[in-house]
Design a protein around this motif. Structure first.
Motif: not given
Length: 283
Positions: A229-237
């Motif tokens: 999910p994009r929101r969960l991966a926000a820190a990496w993105l």
């Protein structure tokens, strides 16, 4: 009370032997106590077979009532000294690190009367086995009980490290299908593959991680492509450690839910925390 404790432990642990070990009694004692309980209720709680025991429909319904009663007893003494209250929160590790911890200072800023405990929960279990007044669970919501609220909806897509994308020439959906797909029991690939017009069968090769944070770290280290999910991966993105390979996304079939026992929803600190979390993540 001994019979109720034996019943709850056997249901939670999946058998009389592990329940006996937890309660420091023999398996025959657990079996005897549960049979006494079944006689008092005039209802069969477990289906017994040579391979083990399984809750009946009536047993599952009664288990929910027993847990609510235990929670009410435990929380009757939940107020600590000087009018302070204890609030125990269970959360999966990646949710706790990425979404909960950055927000906690704002919650506690004007709440000097709350003693907060945060426990790491097993994201693979719908049932809450650790002490918790409020639990966050990664789920489709179907197996959750008590008071249940979905926190947010997220879009699912493939992510990889920039160096991995360049080295393997990943530019399209077809390229993703031919790459090393990292796997997790928490998040199958099928939903995204189907949305991308590819066969929705799960990949049979690739490293497996039972934590979403580890999955994303593995992808950022260049081990392969992660579905997330994009929101969960926000820190990496945001840091550029991971980037989307394609703009083809789909709604995640699993999401984070905040839950509490029905008996706990009247506790001000529980209701306040759940409302605060829902409002903050809805923004």
């Amino acid at each position: 009370m001994h019979a109720l404790a034996a019943f709850e432990a056997a249901a939670r642990l999946g058998g009389f032997a592990p329940a006996a070990e937890e309660l420091c009694v023999t398996p025959s004692a657990v079996s005897h106590r549960i049979r006494q309980l079944e006689q008092q209720l005039a209802m069969q709680l477990f289906e017994r077979s040579s391979t083990g025991v399984r809750l009946t429909t009536g047993g599952r319904m009664y288990l929910a009532q027993v847990r609510e009663a235990f929670a009410a007893l435990a929380h009757s003494g939940g107020r600590t000294t000087a009018g302070r209250v204890r609030l125990r929160v269970s959360a999966p590790p990646t949710f706790a690190r990425q979404l909960l911890m950055p927000r906690l200072p704002a919650f506690l800023q004007d709440r000097d009367d709350i003693d907060l405990e945060v426990h790491v929960g097993n994201p693979l279990l719908a049932e809450v086995t650790e002490p918790a007044d409020v639990a966050i669970r990664w789920s489709d919501g179907k197996e959750l009980s008590g008071v249940v609220h979905r926190l947010f909806e997220d879009r699912l897509g493939p992510l990889a490290a920039p160096t991995y994308i360049t080295a393997h020439g990943l530019r399209s959906v077809a390229d993703v299908a031919g790459a090393t797909l990292l796997r997790s029991p928490l998040l199958p690939w099928g939903a995204w593959l189907q949305a991308a017009g590819l066969p929705p069968s799960e990949p049979e090769r690739g490293a497996v991680f039972n934590d979403l944070g580890m999955l994303l770290e593995a992808a950022s280290a260049g081990l392969g492509v992660a579905i997330s999910p994009r929101r969960l991966a926000a820190a990496w993105l945001d840091s550029g450690r991971l980037v989307p390979i394609t703009e083809v996304t789909t709604v995640s079939p699993l999401s984070y839910y905040v839950t509490c026992a029905t008996a706990d929803q009247a506790r001000p600190e529980v209701a306040e925390f759940m409302d605060w979390l829902r409002e903050g993540l809805a923004e």
